[in-house]
Design an enzyme around this catalytic site. Structure first.
Site, PDB file in Angstrom:
ATOM      1  N   ASN A 155       0.846  -1.204   0.000  1.00  0.00           N
ATOM      2  CA  ASN A 155       0.000   0.000   0.000  1.00  0.00           C
ATOM      3  C   ASN A 155       0.879   1.250   0.000  1.00  0.00           C
ATOM      4  OD1 ASN A 155       0.558   0.839   2.831  1.00  0.00           O
ATOM      5  ND2 ASN A 155      -0.327  -1.162   3.252  1.00  0.00           N
TER       6      ASN A 155
ATOM      7  N   ALA B 181       1.268   1.717  11.526  1.00  0.00           N
ATOM      8  CA  ALA B 181       1.547   0.987  10.276  1.00  0.00           C
ATOM      9  C   ALA B 181       0.250   0.702   9.527  1.00  0.00           C
ATOM     10  CB  ALA B 181       2.245  -0.333  10.592  1.00  0.00           C
TER      11      ALA B 181
ATOM     12  N   ASP C 169      -4.705  -6.388   5.311  1.00  0.00           N
ATOM     13  CA  ASP C 169      -5.707  -7.248   5.946  1.00  0.00           C
ATOM     14  C   ASP C 169      -5.692  -8.658   5.363  1.00  0.00           C
ATOM     15  OD1 ASP C 169      -6.811  -5.461   7.838  1.00  0.00           O
ATOM     16  OD2 ASP C 169      -7.815  -4.390   6.218  1.00  0.00           O
TER      17      ASP C 169
ATOM     18  N   PRO D 291      -3.740 -11.962  10.592  1.00  0.00           N
ATOM     19  CA  PRO D 291      -4.181 -11.723  11.977  1.00  0.00           C
ATOM     20  C   PRO D 291      -4.247 -10.224  12.240  1.00  0.00           C
ATOM     21  CG  PRO D 291      -1.923 -12.562  11.908  1.00  0.00           C
ATOM     22  CD  PRO D 291      -2.447 -12.623  10.519  1.00  0.00           C
ATOM     23  N   ASP D 292      -5.206  -9.808  13.078  1.00  0.00           N
ATOM     24  CA  ASP D 292      -5.298  -8.390  13.440  1.00  0.00           C
ATOM     25  C   ASP D 292      -4.408  -8.155  14.667  1.00  0.00           C
ATOM     26  OD1 ASP D 292      -6.096  -5.887  14.564  1.00  0.00           O
ATOM     27  OD2 ASP D 292      -7.825  -5.961  13.238  1.00  0.00           O
TER      28      ASP D 292
HETATM   29  O1  PMT Z   1       3.009   6.202   6.442  1.00  0.00           O
HETATM   30  P1  PMT Z   1       2.480   7.525   5.950  1.00  0.00           P
HETATM   31  O2  PMT Z   1       2.666   7.719   4.465  1.00  0.00           O
HETATM   32  O3  PMT Z   1       2.987   8.687   6.771  1.00  0.00           O
HETATM   33  O4  PMT Z   1       0.881   7.501   6.129  1.00  0.00           O
HETATM   34  C1  PMT Z   1       0.337   7.469   7.415  1.00  0.00           C
HETATM   35  C2  PMT Z   1      -0.896   6.515   7.503  1.00  0.00           C
HETATM   36  C3  PMT Z   1      -2.017   7.080   6.666  1.00  0.00           C
HETATM   37  C4  PMT Z   1      -0.509   5.121   7.006  1.00  0.00           C
HETATM   38  C5  PMT Z   1      -1.246   6.443   9.028  1.00  0.00           C
HETATM   39  O5  PMT Z   1      -1.587   7.726   9.479  1.00  0.00           O
HETATM   40  C6  PMT Z   1      -2.420   5.487   9.271  1.00  0.00           C
HETATM   41  O6  PMT Z   1      -3.566   5.828   9.149  1.00  0.00           O
HETATM   42  N1  PMT Z   1      -2.071   4.223   9.631  1.00  0.00           N
HETATM   43  C7  PMT Z   1      -3.048   3.134   9.809  1.00  0.00           C
HETATM   44  C8  PMT Z   1      -3.433   2.616   8.489  1.00  0.00           C
HETATM   45  C9  PMT Z   1      -4.313   1.386   8.589  1.00  0.00           C
HETATM   46  O7  PMT Z   1      -3.876   0.325   8.298  1.00  0.00           O
HETATM   47  O8  PMT Z   1      -5.487   1.586   9.062  1.00  0.00           O
HETATM   48  P2  PMT Z   1      -6.573   0.390   9.245  1.00  0.00           P
HETATM   49  O9  PMT Z   1      -7.815   1.144   9.428  1.00  0.00           O
HETATM   50  O10 PMT Z   1      -6.500  -0.574   8.135  1.00  0.00           O
HETATM   51  O11 PMT Z   1      -6.110  -0.330  10.567  1.00  0.00           O
HETATM   52  C10 PMT Z   1      -6.517   0.103  11.850  1.00  0.00           C
HETATM   53  C11 PMT Z   1      -5.458  -0.189  12.887  1.00  0.00           C
HETATM   54  O12 PMT Z   1      -5.305  -1.603  13.027  1.00  0.00           O
HETATM   55  C12 PMT Z   1      -4.098   0.359  12.576  1.00  0.00           C
HETATM   56  O13 PMT Z   1      -3.543   0.833  13.785  1.00  0.00           O
HETATM   57  C13 PMT Z   1      -3.340  -0.827  12.042  1.00  0.00           C
HETATM   58  O14 PMT Z   1      -1.943  -0.716  12.315  1.00  0.00           O
HETATM   59  C14 PMT Z   1      -3.975  -1.985  12.809  1.00  0.00           C
HETATM   60  N2  PMT Z   1      -3.986  -3.266  12.076  1.00  0.00           N
HETATM   61  C15 PMT Z   1      -4.672  -3.388  10.912  1.00  0.00           C
HETATM   62  C16 PMT Z   1      -4.736  -4.610  10.283  1.00  0.00           C
HETATM   63  C17 PMT Z   1      -4.066  -5.717  10.859  1.00  0.00           C
HETATM   64  N3  PMT Z   1      -4.087  -6.906  10.282  1.00  0.00           N
HETATM   65  N4  PMT Z   1      -3.402  -5.568  12.008  1.00  0.00           N
HETATM   66  C18 PMT Z   1      -3.360  -4.361  12.637  1.00  0.00           C
HETATM   67  O15 PMT Z   1      -2.753  -4.245  13.693  1.00  0.00           O
END
Ligand code: PMT
Length: 401
Positions: A207, A272, A276, A306-307
């Site tokens: 991504n 990060a 997914d 895994p989350d």
């Molecule tokens: O890296 P940059 O270019 O500076 O951009 C910053 C950013 C936009 C990446 C950052 O600000 C941001 O939003 N990061 C989270 C992105 C994300 O994956 O969001 P999500 O909504 O998919 O996930 C939610 C949370 O769960 C996140 O904290 C993620 O790290 C965590 N997660 C998600 C999926 C997974 N399998 N395991 C996780 O721990």
């Protein structure tokens, strides 16, 4: 302001004559100041004057048993809350950028984990030379702060940029970096960047995350005195000063690295962008185009990763755990659902449909979404500013416990 320990590194330029005045200004602000000089600096300023104004013996020689016996160079590097390089010559900046350590000043600058502020001073042509600018770029990317130089008449007779900023201005810039060591003694775990899920030997699903947001968070935690583990996904960013970095690629590798550092961590911030899904079977060879007939479709079967955030939040204990949410619409509602599902203490939501915030750029516009239902909207800020606001909230949350 809280008194701090400032190590002043003086290199060999005419502006070294400003060093005693700088020491006096820092002392007036209540700081403890020690000085070290390069051999060339001694031609411009006397160690005796510096000893008189600082009230401390002055270090000059890496190999002098007497000096090393009093406080060795690693002890000096560890002693400092801030290392201030003033004046910083083109030569010293080049040595710092390339990691040389062949005298006391360069060795201490390589060994210290304290923040570093440089106040360059040199001839205008030396300053504008691409080599000097590239060295500065490298240093800034590593988190070294700069103040000046200013424009004006230079000692060499030229006019232009190259004068070291006045001692009062340098002291003010130093004060700006001396944030309270509010996270001292705590371990902070940060994740940053995107993951890459292998499809075959050369391709992966990834991504747009650059890692900038997470790296800014790791740097801020280190500035506040924390021991920081940064689990970095796919990114080309240099490691922030004073941060321990673990590089990973896939979500499974990230999970392993996070779990390894989790037990000792008091605060976890998951910035990060974790995939997914991952391909069910990653081929260890390159998949050839010829394997498919002309026009034939190829199906990539995916399985859920895994989350990690959900998994660690379930074992939170006394820790403070912050997640991020990258959302393209209904930002608040989606972040609130994520907060409830993942069970962390705070979600930092960003609207990734904005071109001026979120992925890749240097700024971000975030919302702090709390379990109480409260939503705080921050203006567009540099990612460093978002990181500072985030730790202000985390510290308040921990104080209230
Ligand atoms: O890296 P940059 O270019 O500076 O951009 C910053 C950013 C936009 C990446 C950052 O600000 C941001 O939003 N990061 C989270 C992105 C994300 O994956 O969001 P999500 O909504 O998919 O996930 C939610 C949370 O769960 C996140 O904290 C993620 O790290 C965590 N997660 C998600 C999926 C997974 N399998 N395991 C996780 O721990």
């Amino acid at each position: 302001m809280e008194p701090h320990r400032i190590l002043l590194a003086i290199s060999g330029g005419i502006a070294a004559y400003k060093a005693p005045e700088l020491v006096r200004t820092l002392k007036r602000d209540g700081h403890e100041v020690r000085c070290m000089l390069t051999p060339e600096a001694e031609r411009f300023v006397s160690p005796l004057s510096l000893q008189a104004v600082s009230g401390e013996s002055v270090r000059r020689d890496l190999f002098d048993p007497g000096e090393e016996g009093e406080i060795d160079h690693i002890g000096l590097a560890d002693w400092a809350d801030l290392v201030l390089v003033a004046p910083a010559t083109a030569n010293l900046l080049a040595k710092m950028a390339h990691g040389l350590a062949n005298d006391l000043v360069s060795a201490v600058l390589l060994a210290t984990r304290a923040p570093i502020l440089v106040a360059p001073a040199m001839n205008v042509n030396m300053w504008s030379h691409p080599a000097t600018q590239a060295n500065l770029e490298t240093l800034r990317a590593r988190g070294v702060a700069t103040i000046g130089p200013e424009a004006g008449e230079l000692a060499c007779g030229w006019e232009g940029l190259g004068r070291m900023s006045d001692p009062a201005v340098v002291a003010e810039a130093a004060a700006g970096l001396l944030v309270p060591s509010s996270l001292e003694g705590l371990r902070v775990l940060v994740t940053a960047g995107g993951t890459a899920e292998p499809i075959d030997a050369v391709r992966s699903l990834t991504n747009r995350s650059s890692g900038k947001m997470g790296f800014a968070i790791a740097a801020e935690a280190a500035r506040r005195g924390a021991r920081v583990t940064l689990v970095a996904g796919v990114t080309s960013l240099p490691t922030p000063h004073g941060v321990d970095r673990v590089d990973v690629r896939s979500a499974l590798e990230m999970r392993e690295a996070v779990l390894a550092a989790f037990e000792d961590s008091a605060i976890v911030v998951k910035a990060a962008a974790v995939a997914d899904f991952r391909p069910v079977d990653a081929s260890d060879r390159k998949i050839k185009k010829e394997q498919l007939a002309e026009g034939e479709r190829m199906t990539l079967e995916l399985v859920q990763n895994p989350d990690i955030l959900q998994e660690i939040s379930a074992r939170k204990g006394d820790r403070t755990i912050v997640g991020f949410a990258a959302e393209s619409h209904d930002v608040v509602a989606a972040a609130q659902r994520k907060l409830a599902r993942k069970g962390c203490d705070l979600i930092v939501a960003n609207d990734i449909s904005r071109a001026d915030a979120g992925f890749e750029v240097d700024e971000n516009a975030v919302l702090f979404v709390w379990p109480s239902g409260e939503v705080e909207e921050l203006p567009l800020l540099p990612k460093t500013g978002v990181a500072a606001q985030l730790f202000d909230r985390i510290e308040k949350l921990r104080e209230r416990r």
